[in-house]
Design a protein around this motif. Structure first.
Motif, short mmCIF file in Angstrom:
data_model
loop_
_atom_site.label_atom_id
_atom_site.label_comp_id
_atom_site.label_asym_id
_atom_site.label_seq_id
_atom_site.Cartn_x
_atom_site.Cartn_y
_atom_site.Cartn_z
N ARG A 129 0.82 -1.22 0.00
CA ARG A 129 0.00 0.00 0.00
C ARG A 129 0.85 1.27 0.00
N LYS A 130 2.18 1.08 0.12
CA LYS A 130 3.13 2.21 0.13
C LYS A 130 2.81 3.21 1.24
N ASN A 131 2.52 2.65 2.43
CA ASN A 131 2.29 3.52 3.59
C ASN A 131 3.27 3.16 4.70
N ALA A 132 3.27 3.93 5.75
CA ALA A 132 4.22 3.74 6.85
C ALA A 132 3.57 3.11 8.09
N VAL A 133 2.44 2.44 7.91
CA VAL A 133 1.74 1.88 9.06
C VAL A 133 2.58 0.81 9.75
N TYR A 134 3.19 -0.08 8.99
CA TYR A 134 4.03 -1.11 9.60
C TYR A 134 5.15 -0.47 10.42
N SER A 135 5.80 0.50 9.87
CA SER A 135 6.89 1.17 10.57
C SER A 135 6.39 1.81 11.86
N PHE A 136 5.24 2.45 11.80
CA PHE A 136 4.67 3.09 12.98
C PHE A 136 4.39 2.06 14.07
N ILE A 137 3.75 0.96 13.69
CA ILE A 137 3.41 -0.07 14.69
C ILE A 137 4.68 -0.72 15.24
N SER A 138 5.59 -1.09 14.35
CA SER A 138 6.77 -1.83 14.81
C SER A 138 7.66 -1.00 15.73
N LYS A 139 7.65 0.31 15.58
CA LYS A 139 8.44 1.18 16.47
C LYS A 139 7.76 1.41 17.81
N GLY A 140 6.51 1.01 17.93
CA GLY A 140 5.76 1.22 19.16
C GLY A 140 6.08 0.19 20.23
N PRO A 141 5.53 0.40 21.41
CA PRO A 141 5.79 -0.52 22.53
C PRO A 141 5.02 -1.83 22.37
N ASP A 142 5.26 -2.76 23.28
CA ASP A 142 4.56 -4.04 23.24
C ASP A 142 3.10 -3.92 23.65
N ARG A 143 2.77 -2.91 24.46
CA ARG A 143 1.39 -2.72 24.92
C ARG A 143 0.84 -1.39 24.39
N TRP A 144 -0.35 -1.41 23.81
CA TRP A 144 -1.01 -0.25 23.26
C TRP A 144 -2.31 -0.01 24.01
N ILE A 145 -2.89 1.17 23.84
CA ILE A 145 -4.13 1.56 24.52
C ILE A 145 -5.24 1.75 23.48
N VAL A 146 -6.42 1.23 23.78
CA VAL A 146 -7.63 1.51 23.00
C VAL A 146 -8.47 2.44 23.85
N LYS A 147 -8.75 3.63 23.32
CA LYS A 147 -9.43 4.65 24.10
C LYS A 147 -10.46 5.36 23.23
N THR A 148 -11.57 5.74 23.81
CA THR A 148 -12.58 6.52 23.11
C THR A 148 -12.19 7.98 23.19
N VAL A 149 -12.13 8.63 22.01
CA VAL A 149 -11.65 10.01 21.91
C VAL A 149 -12.70 10.85 21.18
N ASN A 150 -12.93 12.06 21.68
CA ASN A 150 -13.87 12.99 21.06
C ASN A 150 -13.32 13.51 19.74
N ILE A 151 -14.20 13.72 18.78
CA ILE A 151 -13.84 14.18 17.44
C ILE A 151 -13.03 15.48 17.45
N SER A 152 -13.20 16.32 18.45
CA SER A 152 -12.50 17.60 18.50
C SER A 152 -11.01 17.44 18.81
N ASN A 153 -10.57 16.23 19.14
CA ASN A 153 -9.16 15.98 19.43
C ASN A 153 -8.49 15.12 18.35
N ILE A 154 -9.15 14.99 17.20
CA ILE A 154 -8.65 14.07 16.16
C ILE A 154 -8.33 14.84 14.88
N TYR A 155 -7.12 14.61 14.40
CA TYR A 155 -6.66 15.15 13.12
C TYR A 155 -6.48 14.00 12.14
N VAL A 156 -6.76 14.26 10.88
CA VAL A 156 -6.53 13.24 9.87
C VAL A 156 -5.16 13.46 9.23
#
Length: 162
Positions: free
Chosen positions: A53-80
């Motif tokens: 897909r020629k994106n950097a998603v794998y790189s982003f995930i692989s550089k992250g820690p072993d534990r991630w957080i799933v959290k509900t976030v309000n739309i006013s705090n989200i950038y695309v």
């Protein structure tokens, strides 16, 4: 409220989202397949899909820690993030903020976002980069815009603090 998931589960999340877009496999069979992947295989397949897909998603995930957080976030705090030259100008004029983008009548009419059908419940969470209390979508920009234009105000984001 938030919960933790493993890095391997984030790899699997990306795999499911990518494969759901293109596979002819029954969605239930796809879920079983993705869930059955070993941690090593999920990392390899995520790398392959991200490269194709020629994106950097794998790189982003692989550089992250072993534990991630799933959290509900309000739309006013989200950038695309950027998608392509056909829509990035619309995002830019709205400050890249999802709350503003979904109010833009031109975005709502754009074929890039009208072509989306129903979004599978497993694809409703989005991978994001957290910076302070703000988030930037790393994977799922189309889904985020579509859902926001449909009236969604809170999103489940998968992230970690850098």
């Amino acid at each position: 409220m938030s919960r933790e998931i493993s890095k391997s589960d984030v790899f699997r999340k990306y795999i499911f989202d990518e494969m759901a877009r293109t596979t002819k496999m029954d969605i239930n069979d796809l879920e079983k397949y993705v869930d059955s992947l070993s941690d090593h295989k999920s990392k390899e397949l995520c790398h392959h899909l991200s490269n194709s897909r020629k994106n950097a998603v794998y790189s982003f995930i692989s550089k992250g820690p072993d534990r991630w957080i799933v959290k509900t976030v309000n739309i006013s705090n989200i950038y695309v993030g950027g998608i392509n030259g056909r829509v990035n100008g619309y995002f830019n004029r709205n400050g890249w903020l999802l709350k503003n983008i979904c109010k833009d009548k031109d975005i709502r009419k754009h074929r890039e976002f009208k072509k989306w059908g129903d979004i599978h419940h497993r694809s409703l969470s989005l991978i994001a980069h957290k910076n302070g209390c703000k988030y930037r979508i790393v994977d799922g920009n189309h889904r985020a815009v579509k859902l926001a234009c449909d009236g969604k105000k809170e999103f489940k984001l998968i992230s970690y603090k850098r």
